[in-house]
Design an enzyme around this catalytic site. Structure first.
Site, short mmCIF file in Angstrom:
data_model
loop_
_atom_site.label_atom_id
_atom_site.label_comp_id
_atom_site.label_asym_id
_atom_site.label_seq_id
_atom_site.Cartn_x
_atom_site.Cartn_y
_atom_site.Cartn_z
N ASP A 157 -2.39 24.97 -30.40
CA ASP A 157 -1.95 24.90 -31.79
C ASP A 157 -2.93 23.95 -32.47
O ASP A 157 -2.93 22.76 -32.19
CB ASP A 157 -0.51 24.36 -31.85
CG ASP A 157 -0.08 24.07 -33.28
OD1 ASP A 157 -0.69 24.64 -34.19
OD2 ASP A 157 0.85 23.27 -33.46
N CYS B 145 3.47 1.77 2.70
CA CYS B 145 4.75 1.08 2.53
C CYS B 145 5.73 1.97 1.77
O CYS B 145 6.91 2.05 2.11
CB CYS B 145 4.56 -0.23 1.76
SG CYS B 145 3.44 -1.40 2.54
N CYS C 216 0.85 -1.19 0.00
CA CYS C 216 0.00 0.00 0.00
C CYS C 216 0.88 1.24 0.00
O CYS C 216 2.11 1.15 0.10
CB CYS C 216 -0.95 0.02 1.19
SG CYS C 216 -0.11 0.24 2.77
#
Length: 580
Positions: free
Chosen positions: A499, A23, A20
């Site tokens: 652009d 960790c 997770c």
């Protein structure tokens, strides 16, 4: 340059064992505590750590030891090379010796019998191309059997398969567990004898054991590691809620302790969490797709002049100063400057513009653009990680590794979230028991619900996932995002300038309407397409493509003339055709 700056290096380390976001934060804090580490950033989704450090004070051995100390595994990038013509163990040792002395290479093993070399290296310090060049200097040809990014991808695919098996194993057993346990709660078996009820509970106990001790093992291991290091993460919450439900149910099954059984709670908690883990593994498995697509734009080989002969070689072997020949319809392999010939290049992969760009002697060419019309020779100016495309790939990799400012806040909250949740869960149990005065089993169920619902994964996972997906999808669409900070700042934009070509439009013209007062649609399109056969303009390609789709027979134009900035004039079937 100051001495401190000169001595700084970067390293990208692959991590294993994280369950997770907590960790990831734990590993990050551990690395940042090491002397000589300037900054360490751990990305849970990419499962890697990006470390800036002083090599005079620390290195991979210390990073690896620090990571292992808190219960996780790490390694550098790995490639597998096929080496031809190895004749003896001495050849294998010679390769090992020359590679072992190169900066950035951590470990090298050469298998003489299999003709294979496995190399573990720091991709921030040395490229696979350089490794192969060192081997070539000894007189051996080395080709990649498995690239570093493929090795990483295979590990992730293996993890997807592992989570898939565990999830479906748990699901198959959880369905009967939940069904029977719910029927027990609703007294469907009230007419059964005490021995029969006991047998049903034992059966539920037996079905729940493999769910917990096979499918759920990873959560208990993760919880043990976290508690051993005096921290708490998601695994602690999952393991606690499952253990409480299972132990209480086991006691009510095998001892005189009165109360209902909650085997379905233990099994369903694990099954739902495993579904999340399975989906998470699939998402992680796709993290390198954007990078691989960008890498796929590169040419695989190049036609170069060596010893006055034309030789086709892998792109990794092209060197600065080589003379490269590019023929029409080929990809430009590397960056360079034209020394002979002229052509039109399709640079849409870089600029988004579909219109061809004219190139002549002295003009630069960019690797991965497409040579459309002419034969050219150019002198290589940039190769490997210095090319424009490699810099774009590096930018995307760095962007995916960066943390947004808001993610740092989420990390701090996640760090204290689990202990707070545990306190609230205990408070819930006591309030229901002593204030609400409900049955112990109901209070226990309320406590378990608080623990499960408050799973903190989303906080730590949402932001890095958004950055990963945002930068990856942007790169696939030709939009480069410098990282989480840029994405977060985009929230404050009040105007965006686009652009148009290749951004808001397809970037490739096509015929949409034909309007004619005298000729039929097919005839006017046939005449226009026949005249345009002499042009290399993108609009000419669009007209010819439209005619071919309709199956119209085209003829070669006569007296074709291109009027610069105006259009073309040509004769088709005795008619003078002007287009512009």
């Amino acid at each position: 340059m100051p001495e401190a700056e000169k001595s700084e290096k970067k390293m990208r380390v692959q991590l294993r064992g994280m369950t997770c976001a907590s960790c990831a934060l734990k590993i990050e804090n551990q690395l940042n505590k090491l002397p000589g580490v300037k900054q360490a950033t751990v990305n849970f989704n990419l499962e890697n750590a990006f470390i800036e450090y002083n090599p005079n004070m620390t290195g991979f051995e210390k990073f690896n030891a620090a990571i292992e100390d808190i219960g996780y595994k790490s390694n550098l990038a790995r490639i597998e090379l096929q080496i031809d013509s190895l004749k003896s163990e001495e050849d294998a040792r010679a390769i090992q010796n020359i590679l072992a002395g190169q900066a950035g290479i951590h470990e090298i093993y050469v298998n003489f019998t299999a003709q294979v070399a496995n190399v573990e290296f720091n991709p921030e310090e040395i490229e696979p191309k350089r490794i192969k060049q060192h081997i070539k200097r000894l007189g051996f040809e080395a080709t990649e059997r498995v690239s570093a990014i493929d090795t990483e991808q295979m590990e992730r695919e293996k993890e997807v398969r592992r989570q898939k098996i565990k999830y479906f194993f748990a699901l198959i057993l959880t369905i009967p567990i939940a069904t029977v346990n719910i029927l027990l709660h609703f007294n469907v078996f009230s007419s059964f004898s005490a021995n029969a009820i006991f047998f049903i509970k034992v059966l539920l106990f037996a079905l729940t054991i493999p769910v917990i001790f096979y499918s759920g093992t990873q959560f208990f291991i993760g919880a043990y590691r976290a508690l051993r290091n005096k921290t708490a993460n998601m695994d602690v919450l999952v393991a606690m809620s499952v253990a409480v439900s299972f132990i209480y149910s086991s006691l009510t099954t095998f001892t005189p302790l009165p109360g209902a059984v909650f085997y379905e709670a233990a099994a369903m908690i694990l099954t739902f969490i495993l579904l999340g883990k399975y989906l998470e593994a699939i998402a992680k498995g796709r993290t390198s797709e954007a990078i691989k697509k960008l890498m796929g734009l590169q040419a695989t080989d190049a036609l170069v002049i060596r010893d006055e002969k034309e030789v086709r070689i892998p792109i990794d072997e092209v060197q600065v100063g080589d003379i490269v020949i590019s023929k029409p319809s080929e990809k430009i392999p590397v960056d360079g400057i034209i020394i002979e010939g002229k052509t039109n290049l399709d640079e849409s992969m870089l600029t988004g513009e579909s219109r061809l760009v004219k190139k002549t002697i002295g003009d630069p060419v960019i690797g991965a653009t497409i040579n459309k019309t002419g034969l050219i020779k150019f002198e290589t100016s940039k190769v490997g990680k210095d090319t424009v495309l490699s810099q774009i790939i590096k930018l995307v990799q760095d962007a995916q590794s960066q943390k947004a400012p808001i993610q740092r806040l989420a990390d701090r909250v996640a760090g204290i979230f689990v202990p707070i949740v545990l306190l609230i869960a205990l408070l819930t149990l006591n309030l229901w028991l002593f204030v609400g005065q409900i049955a112990f089993e109901d209070a226990l169920l309320a406590m378990t619900s608080v623990i499960v619902i408050a799973c903190p994964c989303a906080m730590g996972l949402a932001i890095p996932t958004a950055i990963m997906v945002g930068t990856g999808r942007g790169a696939e669409s030709g939009l480069l995002i410098k990282g989480g900070e840029s994405l977060e700042a985009a929230n404050k934009l009040d105007a965006i300038v686009f652009d148009k070509t290749g951004t808001l439009t397809k970037g490739k013209p096509e015929v949409t309407d034909i309007i004619s007062e005298t000729l039929g649609d097919d005839e006017i399109l046939r005449l226009a397409a026949s005249a345009e056969k002499g042009s290399d303009h993108p609009l000419a390609d669009a007209i010819i493509t439209s005619a071919n789709k309709r199956g119209l027979p085209l003829t070669d134009p006569k007296d074709f003339e291109e009027l610069n900035g105006k259009g073309i004039v040509a004769e088709v079937d005795g008619r003078i055709i002007r287009i512009g």
